[in-house]
Structure formats: C-alpha cells, structure tokens
Design a protein around this motif. Structure first.
Motif, PDB file in Angstrom:
ATOM      1  N   LEU A  17     -10.110  -3.799  -1.539  1.00  0.00           N
ATOM      2  CA  LEU A  17      -9.149  -3.941  -0.456  1.00  0.00           C
ATOM      3  C   LEU A  17      -9.497  -5.122   0.443  1.00  0.00           C
ATOM      4  O   LEU A  17      -8.760  -5.437   1.381  1.00  0.00           O
ATOM      5  CB  LEU A  17      -9.140  -2.667   0.396  1.00  0.00           C
ATOM      6  N   GLU A  51      -4.746  -5.312   2.279  1.00  0.00           N
ATOM      7  CA  GLU A  51      -3.607  -4.547   1.762  1.00  0.00           C
ATOM      8  C   GLU A  51      -3.877  -3.063   1.902  1.00  0.00           C
ATOM      9  O   GLU A  51      -5.007  -2.637   2.045  1.00  0.00           O
ATOM     10  CB  GLU A  51      -3.435  -4.874   0.284  1.00  0.00           C
ATOM     11  N   ARG A  52      -2.803  -2.243   1.799  1.00  0.00           N
ATOM     12  CA  ARG A  52      -2.899  -0.797   1.692  1.00  0.00           C
ATOM     13  C   ARG A  52      -3.872  -0.169   2.691  1.00  0.00           C
ATOM     14  O   ARG A  52      -4.863   0.439   2.300  1.00  0.00           O
ATOM     15  CB  ARG A  52      -3.332  -0.385   0.267  1.00  0.00           C
ATOM     16  N   GLU A  54      -3.696   2.477   4.232  1.00  0.00           N
ATOM     17  CA  GLU A  54      -3.809   3.932   4.094  1.00  0.00           C
ATOM     18  C   GLU A  54      -4.891   4.325   3.090  1.00  0.00           C
ATOM     19  O   GLU A  54      -5.297   5.484   3.044  1.00  0.00           O
ATOM     20  CB  GLU A  54      -2.453   4.551   3.693  1.00  0.00           C
ATOM     21  N   LEU A  55      -5.352   3.364   2.285  1.00  0.00           N
ATOM     22  CA  LEU A  55      -6.424   3.673   1.334  1.00  0.00           C
ATOM     23  C   LEU A  55      -7.793   3.595   1.996  1.00  0.00           C
ATOM     24  O   LEU A  55      -8.794   4.008   1.436  1.00  0.00           O
ATOM     25  CB  LEU A  55      -6.388   2.695   0.145  1.00  0.00           C
ATOM     26  N   ARG A  63     -10.591   7.083   5.702  1.00  0.00           N
ATOM     27  CA  ARG A  63      -9.968   8.066   4.820  1.00  0.00           C
ATOM     28  C   ARG A  63     -11.056   8.996   4.283  1.00  0.00           C
ATOM     29  O   ARG A  63     -12.146   8.527   3.931  1.00  0.00           O
ATOM     30  CB  ARG A  63      -9.329   7.292   3.677  1.00  0.00           C
TER      31      ARG A  63
ATOM     32  N   PRO B 235      -2.939   6.333 -10.368  1.00  0.00           N
ATOM     33  CA  PRO B 235      -2.125   6.625  -9.178  1.00  0.00           C
ATOM     34  C   PRO B 235      -0.961   7.566  -9.439  1.00  0.00           C
ATOM     35  O   PRO B 235      -0.452   8.198  -8.522  1.00  0.00           O
ATOM     36  CB  PRO B 235      -1.611   5.240  -8.745  1.00  0.00           C
TER      37      PRO B 235
END
Lengths: 100, 299
Positions: A17, A51-52, A54-55, A63, B235
């Motif tokens: 990420l 990016e992302r 939420e990860l 998280r 995923p």
C-alpha cells in the motif's frame, strides 16, 4: 517542540500500500502537542498511503490484523494509539492478513 | 515497559493475545514452542519413526510450522523424518514468487522438497481455470484441486502423515463460515486436529491452537523468511467476511478465537432430527408452517 525524525516500516504485505517500500524515513513537523500514534496514522494516511486506506486504517486505529511494533516492542504494552512518539523511534506495521 | 510475566527479570516485548501474559522474547519463544509440543503430544499426532510431509507454501504459517517441527523434533526426539511438499497452482505473481521462498526454506531448514503442479496433475493452471470460469468460486476449485494434489504428493513421498499450517484463526474462521452458510457436513469435520481423507494418510494441524498474531511475531523475532502476498483471486472469497468478523471480535476479546474452536469441536450434528415441514391448515387449507395448534382457539 521541534521536528521529530522517525522511521516508519511496513511488512507482511502492508508495504504494497506504500509504493512497495518497506522503510520510510519520516520527519514529523513540529507542533504544539506531542505527536502520538493516532496523529501519525492520520499523517500516514495523508502523506504516505497510496491507495485503499480501508486496508490499513479502521476507525481511528489500524485495521484489525495489522500488528504494530514500536522499537521492536508490541504497541499493546505501550498504550497503542496514545503512545508519545520520540526522536529516532522505529515504528513497524506488519500485516497478518494473507495466506500462510 | 512492564517486566516479563515469568519473573525472569527481562523486559516484556509483547502481550500474548491468547493468554494476556506479557513476555520477553526468550520466554515467548519457549511458551510458543512448548504449547505446540503439548498440542502434538496430547493429541498423539505422530508415532515415532514416522515420515511426515509438511505442506509448504512459503507463507508465514507453513514456514513457522517447518521451523518449529524441526526444532521440536530435535529437542524432544520425536524421531520424525521431515520433508517439504509444495503445490504450484499456476497463479502468476503469487505462487511463482512464493515457491522461491519454499526453496529457501528447503535450504535453510535442510529438508527435501517436492513440488506438485496443477498443470502436470490436471492439465490446467489456476490462471487458465479462472479465465474459463470467471472470478467466482475460484477458491472452491482451487481448494479441491490442492487437497487432491497434496494427497497425491503424500502418497508419492510415501509419508505417514501430512502436516498443514492451519492456525487457530483459520479454524475459527472456518467454523464461522460453515455456520453462516449452513454447511453441516463441513462443520462437523472442520475443527478436528487429525483428519483422515480415506486413503489412509492422515492430515494433522499442529498449529491448531496457535494464534495468527503469535505466528507473525514468532517469525519476526526469529527472523524467519516468508512470503506475504494475498492471492490475486482471494478478494472474492466468502472467507473474507468470516475473517473480518473474527478480527473485529478478537479486538474486543481475543479469547473468542479459542472459544469458537471449542464450540466447533463440541457441535454434534443430529442426523435423525426431524425438520419442520409445510402442512395444510385444517381450517382454511393454506399451506405453511403450523404453530402448536392444540391451545389455539379461532374465534
């Protein structure tokens, strides 16, 4: 208060990420109150996370499934998000969220 | 930094989610390894002088499993002949990279390695399968093929046991998944520590009671090399929902993982139970589930 120089590291896949870079030297700008991990997470989201989000982040912490080590010590022993960051600290985020 | 719970005098470096103990590095290694040793001996997982294939993917669980089994084999003289067995599903960018890690495990731990590929066994790689069926139910195909590939590998290697790196989090997730999907058949089998696939080579899960967080911490502090990328097809997997639920529950109380495993072990499926059926109402003829009719008076 002056700027704080630390190293932020990522492992266990979390580096994906962050431009696939495992180690990031970081200078946190001086501010009135101490820098705590919670502030660092916001800083990371604004400055490092490509990016992302939420990860990596959930609510005001990481998280669940992402382990945090401060100078090779479990952050659970250091008050987690409220730990006050010191000069030269090494903060490592290891993801456990992948196949084994 | 609090002192180590064992009162050894050193500073603690982590808090174990499983027990809440705060431990220094050396005491953590000892607790981690001894608990696996205890799991192995209490369940009588291996007979002495047996040959064991360790299902190895290059990931964190199988790397730690191989390392610890080798360590315990030497320390407690299990007299096991250990070998690594790896499956190449043909997933570009995932499996091809992790196989390099397994080869490093082979060299670092000085164990022989056998690699079985889907292409050789079935004529298809996972990439080809997904191109054919689309990105749905991929894990279902892959899981079935991989289990068979492992079984075939175990037979070829003439081993007595196949050890997999399933950890406590995996098993708790599986119990949750099977409950959520109403899969009674899988639910009754999934939390067993030894499973027999019918051809006589039992599969064992020595890490069944080992928390995933502790596996990662152990690998980190022991400086073990492992490959850590999510499978590109993952995923879309249903397991993701169970994993998110479990992780959120763990944050509130880590003992939930052990509790779910214990629930899974305690569940017994009653094959002979009568399921409610649809019947016609005596009065109006409408067909639906009938309430206890005895005490009802229709006015």
């Amino acid at each position: 208060m002056s700027n704080i120089h630390i190293t932020v590291e990522f492992g266990g896949g979390a580096e994906l990420l962050f431009d696939n870079k495992k180690a990031h030297p970081v200078t946190l700008p001086a501010k009135e109150k101490h820098w705590i991990i919670k502030d660092l997470l916001t800083w990371i989201k604004d400055n490092l996370l490509k990016e992302r989000p939420e990860l990596f982040l959930q609510d005001e912490s990481v998280r669940p499934g992402i382990l945090v080590l401060i100078n090779d010590t479990d952050w659970e022993l250091m008050d987690t998000v409220n730990y006050v960051i010191q000069e030269n600290d090494r903060i490592l985020f290891i993801s456990t969220l992948h196949g084994g | 930094m609090p002192p180590c719970s064992t009162k050894c005098g050193k500073n603690a470096i982590l808090k174990r989610p499983k027990t809440g103990d705060v431990l220094c590095k050396e005491c953590f290694f000892e607790a981690f390894e001894n608990e696996i040793h205890f799991t192995i001996t209490r369940a009588k997982l291996f007979k002495p002088n047996s040959k064991v294939a360790i299902a190895a993917s290059g990931g964190k669980d199988s790397t730690v499993l191989a390392y610890v089994l080798k360590l315990l084999n030497q320390k407690y003289d299990y007299k096991l002949d250990l070998t690594l067995l790896s499956i190449d599903e043909g997933i570009t960018g995932y499996r091809d990279d992790s196989l390099e890690t397994v080869k490093q495990n082979r060299d670092d731990y000085e164990m022989p390695l056998k690699i079985m590929s889907y292409k050789d066994l079935y004529g298809w790689t996972m990439d080809e399968i997904v191109a054919e069926i689309g990105r749905k139910n991929n894990c279902t195909f892959c899981g079935v093929f991989r289990r068979q590939a492992l079984d075939r590998g175990a037979v070829l290697l003439k081993v007595d046991y196949l050890a997999t790196g399933h950890n406590a989090d995996d098993i708790a997730e599986t119990v949750l998944m099977n409950i959520l999907r109403g899969d009674l058949a899988r639910l009754s089998r999934c939390s067993a520590i030894i499973t027999d696939s019918g051809d006589g080579i039992p599969r064992v899960k020595p890490l069944k009671y080992t928390y995933e967080k502790e596996i990662v911490m152990y690998a980190y502090f022991r400086k073990l090399v492992y490959f850590s990328t999510e499978c590109v097809f993952a995923p879309n997997a249903y397991r993701g929902h169970a994993r998110v639920l479990l992780k959120d529950l763990e944050k509130i109380d880590p003992s939930v993982i052990m509790n779910i495993i214990q629930s899974g072990e305690s569940l017994k499926i009653n094959e002979s139970a009568n399921m409610p059926t649809l019947r016609k109402c005596n009065r109006c003829g409408f067909e639906q589930r009938i309430a206890q009719a005895r005490d009802w008076q229709v006015k």
